[in-house]
Design a protein around this motif. Structure first.
Motif, PDB file in Angstrom:
ATOM      1  N   GLU A 303     -19.169 -19.524 -39.994  1.00 38.29           N
ATOM      2  CA  GLU A 303     -18.081 -18.548 -39.904  1.00 38.29           C
ATOM      3  C   GLU A 303     -16.732 -19.249 -39.774  1.00 38.29           C
ATOM      4  O   GLU A 303     -15.907 -19.176 -40.672  1.00 38.29           O
ATOM      5  N   LEU A 304     -16.519 -19.949 -38.692  1.00 41.15           N
ATOM      6  CA  LEU A 304     -15.237 -20.644 -38.538  1.00 41.15           C
ATOM      7  C   LEU A 304     -15.261 -22.079 -39.057  1.00 41.15           C
ATOM      8  O   LEU A 304     -14.213 -22.671 -39.309  1.00 41.15           O
ATOM      9  N   ALA A 305     -16.447 -22.656 -39.165  1.00 42.44           N
ATOM     10  CA  ALA A 305     -16.531 -24.085 -39.478  1.00 42.44           C
ATOM     11  C   ALA A 305     -16.016 -24.405 -40.861  1.00 42.44           C
ATOM     12  O   ALA A 305     -16.418 -23.794 -41.847  1.00 42.44           O
ATOM     13  N   PRO A 306     -15.128 -25.396 -40.972  1.00 43.30           N
ATOM     14  CA  PRO A 306     -14.778 -25.916 -42.302  1.00 43.30           C
ATOM     15  C   PRO A 306     -16.048 -26.481 -42.941  1.00 43.30           C
ATOM     16  O   PRO A 306     -16.881 -27.066 -42.241  1.00 43.30           O
ATOM     17  N   PHE A 307     -16.199 -26.302 -44.238  1.00 46.53           N
ATOM     18  CA  PHE A 307     -17.471 -26.681 -44.873  1.00 46.53           C
ATOM     19  C   PHE A 307     -17.670 -28.192 -44.928  1.00 46.53           C
ATOM     20  O   PHE A 307     -18.783 -28.654 -45.162  1.00 46.53           O
ATOM     21  N   PHE A 341     -23.837 -14.620 -50.245  1.00 45.64           N
ATOM     22  CA  PHE A 341     -22.382 -14.520 -50.478  1.00 45.64           C
ATOM     23  C   PHE A 341     -22.098 -14.319 -51.971  1.00 45.64           C
ATOM     24  O   PHE A 341     -21.202 -13.562 -52.352  1.00 45.64           O
ATOM     25  N   GLU A 346     -18.659 -12.391 -53.163  1.00 49.03           N
ATOM     26  CA  GLU A 346     -17.634 -13.014 -52.314  1.00 49.03           C
ATOM     27  C   GLU A 346     -17.431 -14.495 -52.604  1.00 49.03           C
ATOM     28  O   GLU A 346     -16.387 -15.044 -52.285  1.00 49.03           O
ATOM     29  N   ARG A 354     -21.790 -26.205 -54.419  1.00 51.19           N
ATOM     30  CA  ARG A 354     -21.029 -27.337 -53.888  1.00 51.19           C
ATOM     31  C   ARG A 354     -21.143 -27.411 -52.361  1.00 51.19           C
ATOM     32  O   ARG A 354     -21.340 -28.485 -51.784  1.00 51.19           O
TER      33      ARG A 354
ATOM     34  N   ASP C  49     -11.517 -25.232 -48.016  1.00 49.18           N
ATOM     35  CA  ASP C  49     -12.966 -25.375 -47.838  1.00 49.18           C
ATOM     36  C   ASP C  49     -13.411 -24.660 -46.572  1.00 49.18           C
ATOM     37  O   ASP C  49     -13.909 -25.263 -45.620  1.00 49.18           O
ATOM     38  N   SER C  50     -13.239 -23.354 -46.572  1.00 45.33           N
ATOM     39  CA  SER C  50     -13.526 -22.533 -45.403  1.00 45.33           C
ATOM     40  C   SER C  50     -13.718 -21.111 -45.895  1.00 45.33           C
ATOM     41  O   SER C  50     -13.376 -20.784 -47.032  1.00 45.33           O
ATOM     42  N   GLN C  51     -14.282 -20.258 -45.047  1.00 40.16           N
ATOM     43  CA  GLN C  51     -14.445 -18.853 -45.434  1.00 40.16           C
ATOM     44  C   GLN C  51     -13.101 -18.235 -45.794  1.00 40.16           C
ATOM     45  O   GLN C  51     -12.998 -17.477 -46.770  1.00 40.16           O
ATOM     46  N   VAL C  54     -12.004 -19.436 -49.317  1.00 38.87           N
ATOM     47  CA  VAL C  54     -12.728 -18.760 -50.394  1.00 38.87           C
ATOM     48  C   VAL C  54     -12.255 -17.304 -50.523  1.00 38.87           C
ATOM     49  O   VAL C  54     -12.084 -16.784 -51.629  1.00 38.87           O
ATOM     50  N   ARG C  57      -9.093 -17.083 -52.506  1.00 39.61           N
ATOM     51  CA  ARG C  57      -9.373 -17.214 -53.940  1.00 39.61           C
ATOM     52  C   ARG C  57     -10.052 -15.957 -54.476  1.00 39.61           C
ATOM     53  O   ARG C  57      -9.818 -15.548 -55.611  1.00 39.61           O
ATOM     54  N   ARG C  58     -10.896 -15.332 -53.667  1.00 45.14           N
ATOM     55  CA  ARG C  58     -11.638 -14.157 -54.125  1.00 45.14           C
ATOM     56  C   ARG C  58     -10.771 -12.901 -54.196  1.00 45.14           C
ATOM     57  O   ARG C  58     -10.816 -12.152 -55.165  1.00 45.14           O
ATOM     58  N   HIS C  59     -10.019 -12.642 -53.140  1.00 42.12           N
ATOM     59  CA  HIS C  59      -9.357 -11.339 -53.032  1.00 42.12           C
ATOM     60  C   HIS C  59      -7.865 -11.376 -53.352  1.00 42.12           C
ATOM     61  O   HIS C  59      -7.299 -10.344 -53.714  1.00 42.12           O
ATOM     62  N   LEU C  69     -11.827 -15.901 -57.541  1.00 42.13           N
ATOM     63  CA  LEU C  69     -12.505 -17.176 -57.291  1.00 42.13           C
ATOM     64  C   LEU C  69     -12.073 -18.307 -58.223  1.00 42.13           C
ATOM     65  O   LEU C  69     -12.809 -19.286 -58.419  1.00 42.13           O
ATOM     66  N   TYR C 289     -10.723 -14.644 -40.746  1.00 43.04           N
ATOM     67  CA  TYR C 289     -11.153 -16.042 -40.772  1.00 43.04           C
ATOM     68  C   TYR C 289     -12.615 -16.220 -41.139  1.00 43.04           C
ATOM     69  O   TYR C 289     -12.995 -17.247 -41.674  1.00 43.04           O
ATOM     70  N   VAL C 290     -13.450 -15.233 -40.841  1.00 44.38           N
ATOM     71  CA  VAL C 290     -14.877 -15.411 -41.146  1.00 44.38           C
ATOM     72  C   VAL C 290     -15.229 -14.931 -42.553  1.00 44.38           C
ATOM     73  O   VAL C 290     -16.373 -15.071 -42.992  1.00 44.38           O
ATOM     74  N   ALA C 292     -16.569 -13.951 -45.794  1.00 44.62           N
ATOM     75  CA  ALA C 292     -17.792 -13.299 -46.271  1.00 44.62           C
ATOM     76  C   ALA C 292     -18.700 -12.850 -45.132  1.00 44.62           C
ATOM     77  O   ALA C 292     -19.657 -12.118 -45.350  1.00 44.62           O
ATOM     78  N   ARG C 293     -18.417 -13.282 -43.924  1.00 44.79           N
ATOM     79  CA  ARG C 293     -19.210 -12.916 -42.760  1.00 44.79           C
ATOM     80  C   ARG C 293     -18.583 -11.769 -41.975  1.00 44.79           C
ATOM     81  O   ARG C 293     -19.045 -11.437 -40.865  1.00 44.79           O
ATOM     82  N   ARG C 332     -13.678  -3.804 -46.616  1.00 45.26           N
ATOM     83  CA  ARG C 332     -15.005  -4.171 -47.129  1.00 45.26           C
ATOM     84  C   ARG C 332     -16.039  -4.168 -46.017  1.00 45.26           C
ATOM     85  O   ARG C 332     -17.160  -3.679 -46.180  1.00 45.26           O
TER      86      ARG C 332
END
Lengths: 372, 372, 372
Positions: A303-307, A341, A346, A354, C49-51, C54, C57-59, C69, C289-290, C292-293, C332
Motif C-alpha cells: 500500500e504505502l511501500a515504494p516498489f 490490479f 488500475e 516489472r 514506483d508507488s501506488q 501508478v 498515470r492511470r487516472h 497508464l 496514497y494506497v 489500487a488498494r 471508485r
C-alpha cells in the motif's frame, strides 16, 4: 500480458531468497517435522491443522508424486520413504531460486551449512552474519572484558569478509524500545562486565544497541527480525515504528536496514519504507505461514511501500518443503495481487510484470550487490 | 463438497455459542432497542446507520415476515407488534445453537437468567462466572477485610460448582499492562483495605490480577474480554500481546485462556494462539458488529491461528436478534472464507467442512467438556 | 439501483473535500513533482514506483489527452507542456467537488490561497485554521510572555471569524501521549517562558495541549492529524486510541473532533467514532496514497463506524492531480465497497446510494454547517 501470461512470467522469475536458513541435516520423524512447521516452541495439537499444514499438503504433495491435499498421514508416509537429503534436493531444485542469503546464526548444527545448501540446491548461496551470535562467540573465547570491543570488531571483520549482510534479533532479546543513541565505550564495558558476571542470555539493551550501531557502521545491509516469531518475544515490542528515532540517527551512515517478516506490522513497515530511503522490508515467514491468505497479507504490504523497497524471502528453516513453499506461495500471491490490479484496470500488465521482478529479484540484486 | 454443499453443511452445524448473555426481559421501545445495538453508552444518531443496523434489517426481518432490508421503521413496527418473549422465542429457536455459555456478570437483572434462556431457546445453557462481580458480591457481604480472601475462595468454589468457565473484564477495569506476577497475601490485603476505604469501582490492579491468578488456579477455562467494547475502555490497553508474560507464567497451571472478541487485535490473538498451547480466541461481538464485513475480519483471524484454537461466540446481550445474528453472520462468513479457499484450489472441501465444525462446535466441546 | 447505477450516482455526487491544501503556485519540474507525490521528505528513487505514481498515470493521464497508464516520462512531458495554473484548472474542474475546506497552516507560500483555489476551481472554499501556526504567529509578534494567552485568544477569534474549522498537528509535534487535563494558566506561562527562551519548534506538550483545549473550547469542529504522514512523526505515537481520556474530558464542551487520514489506525478511528458521539474521521491522504488498494482500506474503515461519522477528504497539497485523484479514487473505492455489499445481497442499492451520499457530502454539510 494476460493474467495467464503474468502467472507464467512470475513462475519463471529467478528469485533471490534474501533471508533463509539451512535445510535439515538428519531424518525428521513425525514429531520433529510437526515441530518445525510451527513457530511455537511448545508441544501442540497437530500442527498440520493450520494454514501452513494445509499448504504443505496442497503444494508439496505433488512433488512427492501425491495428489494435492492428501491427508497429513499420507504425506508423512511418502516423506518417510525418502531420506532427508533426497527430499531436500527435490524441493530445493524446484524453488526457482537463484540465490539464497543464509542466516547462519540460529541452530546452525541442526541444518546444512552455506556450502551444503549450495550443493543440494544447485543455487548460489551467500552468508548473512548474526550479530548477537558473533558477540556470544567472542565472549566464549575472550575472558578479558576490556578486550571484547576490539575482539568483536576483529571478529566481525573476519566473519563478514565474504558475507553480504548482517542480522540482528534485538526484537527477541529486548524489543525495539531501546535508547536510540550509540552507547559510549564506557557504557559498553560496564554492560559487558555485568553480562560476564552471570553469562545468561545476551539480552542487555546496552550491548544489543551497541551491536546494532556497530552493525550499522559496518556498511552491509542490516536485517532486523520484526514481528511474528516464536513465544520468546512480546509481539507489541517488535512494532517497527519503535525504531523510528534510531532509524533517523543511523541514516547518515548510509547503511540499508531491511525489516524481516513484519506481520502483523507490515503496514507499519510499508510506512517506514515510504518515508526513509534506507529502509526496505519483506513478508518472509509470513507469506508461508498464512498459506491461503498470503495474497491478502502481501497486498497490505504493497500500500504505502515504494516498489523498490520490498523484497522476497522465505525464512525457511529445516524441512526443505519450507524453502519450496515460501517461493511457491509468494509466486501465487504476487500473481493474484498484481494480476488483480490489472484485472481492475488500475495497473498495466507491464507494470505488474516489472514490479514482480523488482520484488522477487531486482531489489535484492541492487541492495546486496549480488546475482546480477 | 461444492460451495453449496459447504453452505448446507455449515447451515446445519449445531453451534456452541461459548460466550453470550441473556435476552431482554421486558419490552424494548425504539430508544431502548437502538441503545442495545451499539456498544456506545452515549446517545447517538440512529444506530441503524451502521453495519449491525443493516444486518438486522437484512437477516432478522424475514423472521418477522418482512422482506429483507425493509426500512428500520418498518422493522421496528413489526417488532413492536410482538411481545419480547415471543420475539426471543422466534430468534432463539432459529439460531441452530445447541449450547449457550452464559456470562451472568453483566446487568443480570435486565436480561434472562441461565435457566430462562434455556426455556426460551430450547437449548442447553451453562454458566460462566465473572470474577470481578463475585469479588464485588463478597465485598458487599463481608465487612472484615482480612476475611475477604478466604470468603472469595469459598464463594468462587460455590459459584463455579455447576459452571463451565470463568470470565474477567480486567481489560475494562485496568487494561492488560499489569504486573504479571501473583500478588502476595499481604499485597492483596493492603489493596483490599484501600478499596474498602472508598468502595469505588473495582479497578485496583493488585486486586484485578489477584482475581486473574485465582481464576487461573481454579482450572476452568478463563475467558478474557479483549479489544472492542464500549467507551469505558482504552482500546490500545487491551492489546492481548500485553498479556504475554502473564500467559507464560500461568502456563504451568494448565488452565486454558480464551480471548474474547479481539477486534482489532484478532491477528495478535491468532499469534498468541499459535505460540501458546493454552490460548484460544474468538471473534464474538466483532462478527456481528461488522455485518457485511464479517468474512473479511474472520479470515484475518484464520491466518496464524491453529484451527483447533478458534471458537464461535455471539456475545449477544438483550434483543434476541443479536443471538440470531451472531450465528447467522458467522455461518455466512465461515462459508465465504473457507469456500473461498476451496474455490481457489488451496483447501479441499473436506478441510473446509471439518474446520468449520471445529470452530463452530468441536473446539468448544473439547475446551469446556460439554455438548458431546 | 444496479452496480452501474450506483457508479453513476457516485460519479455525480457533489463532494465536500473537508480537508485540503492549495495547489502549486509555480511550475513544477520533474524533481519538484516527484517530491510532492510522496510523504517522504528525503530524496528517493522515482516516486512514480508507488501506488500513487501508478494511479497518476492511470487516472490523470486521460485528462492530459494521454492513454491511461502511459509511462511516467510521457506523463511528465505532457504535463510540462502546460503551465501550472492551466493544469490546476484542468484537474480542479474535473473533481466534482463543490466545497473545499482549506488548511492554510502548512507552507502557505508555496500553494494557492483560499480565494485563489476558489477562482481556479470554480468551487466554494472555506478556511480551516491551524492552531500551532497561529500560536507561532503570536509568538513572533508578542515579546511579553504574560500577554501571549490573551493575544492568542484574540488572534484565534479574529482568524476564525469566517473559518469553518480548526486543525491541530499535535501528532507531529509530540504524539497523542499527552496529559489529557487542561493546563492551568500558570503552567501555560511557565511553558511559554521556556519556549521563548530558545524559540525552537513548538513541541512543548503543555503548550500543545493548551492549544487543543483552547481549540475545543472555540466550538468549531477540530481536525486532528492521525497516523500516516512524513518522517517527522513516530507512527505508533499517533494511534488515536491514545486520545481516549482526552476525548472523554472534552466531550461536555460539545465540540466535534475529526480524525484525519488515520492509516493504519482507521479501524481504531472507527471504534472511537462508534463509541463517542463527538468523534468523526476520514481516510483522506490514505485513499490517494494506497491507489489500487483504496477500496480495501476504505472498507476497513466501514466496519465499526456509524455511517454518519465518516467523511471524505483528499488532503491534497501541491499538484492539482492530487485534488483530482483523491476524489476519483474515493469514488471508485466507495462504489466497489458498497456495490460489493449490494452484490452479496447484504445491503440494498438504496442503502449504498444513501451511505455514499452521507460520506461524500452530507456528513460534512451537517458537521461544518456548510454547502446545504
Amino acid at each position: 500480458m494476460s493474467t495467464d501470461e503474468l502467472a507464467d512470467h512470475v513462475a519463471q522469475l529467478s528469485l533471490i531468497d534474501h533471508h533463509v536458513h539451512g535445510v535439515a541435516r538428519g531424518p525428521l520423524d513425525r514429531a520433529a517435522f510437526e515441530q518445525l512447521i510451527t513457530e511455537s516452541d511448545r508441544p501442540m495439537m497437530s500442527t498440520f491443522d493450520s494454514q501452513l499444514g494445509v499448504a504443505i499438503r496442497r503444494h508439496c504433495a505433488p512433488l512427492l508424486g501425491l495428489e494435492p491435499l492428501v491427508s497429513a498421514d499420507a504425506y508423512l508416509e511418502a516423506r518417510s520413504a525418502l531420506d532427508e537429503s533426497e527430499l531436500s534436493r527435490i524441493f530445493l531444485t524446484a524453488t526457482g531460486v537463484s540465490d539464497y542469503l543464509v542466516d547462519t546464526g540460529y541452530s546452525g548444527d541442526l541444518v546444512t551449512s552455506v556450502d551444503e545448501l549450495a550443493q543440494l540446491s544447485g543455487s548460489r548461496t551467500h552468508e548473512v552474519v548474526r550479530l548477537e551470535a558473533e558477540l556470544e562467540y567472542v565472549a566464549e573465547h575472550e575472558s578479558d572484558v576490556s578486550a571484547v570491543p576490539d575482539a568483536f570488531l576483529k571478529r566481525l571483520e573476519s566473519r563478514t569478509k565474504g558475507a553480504v549482510g548482517l542480522k540482528s534479533i534485538v526484537a527477541y532479546r529486548h524489543g525495539f524500545g531501546f535508547d536510540p543513541s550509540e552507547p559510549s565505550r564506557a557504557e559498553v564495558l560496564t554492560a559487558l562486565d555485568r553480562w560476564y558476571s552471570n553469562r545468561d542470555r545476551l539480552s542487555d539493551p546496552v550491548l544489543l544497541r551497541w551491536l546494532l550501531w556497530t552493525g550499522a557502521r559496518r556498511g552491509l545491509p542490516l536485517q532486523l527480525h520484526v514481528g511474528f516469531g516464536d513465544s520468546d518475544l512480546q509481539l507489541d515490542k517488535t512494532n517497527p515504528t519503535l525504531l523510528t528515532e534510531w532509524l533517523r540517527r543511523i541514516e547518515p551512515l548510509g547503511t540499508q536496514v531491511v525489516l524481516l517478516h513484519c506481520y502483523p506490522y507490515h503496514r507499519e513497515a510499508g510506512y517506514l519504507a515510504h518515508v526513509f530511503p534506507h529502509v526496505s522490508f519483506d513478508l518472509g515467514l509470513t507469506t508461508m505461514y498464512v498459506g491461503a491468505r498470503a495474497a491478502t497479507v502481501l497486498a497490505e504490504g504493497l500500500e504505502l511501500a515504494p516498489f523498490g523497497k520490498v523484497l522476497y524471502s522465505s525464512d525457511a528453516f529445516g524441512p526443505a518443503e519450507l524453502h519450496y513453499l515460501g517461493a511457491t506461495l509468494w509466486r501465487r500471491a504476487i500473481t493474484a495481487v498484481l494480476g488483480g490490479f490489472v484485472a481492475e484496470g488500475e495497473w498495466s500488465p507491464a507494470d505488474a510484470g516489472r514490479v514482480a521482478g523488482l520484488i522477487g529479484r531486482e531489489n535484492a540484486v541492487r541492495l546486496y550487490g549480488i546475482g546480477g
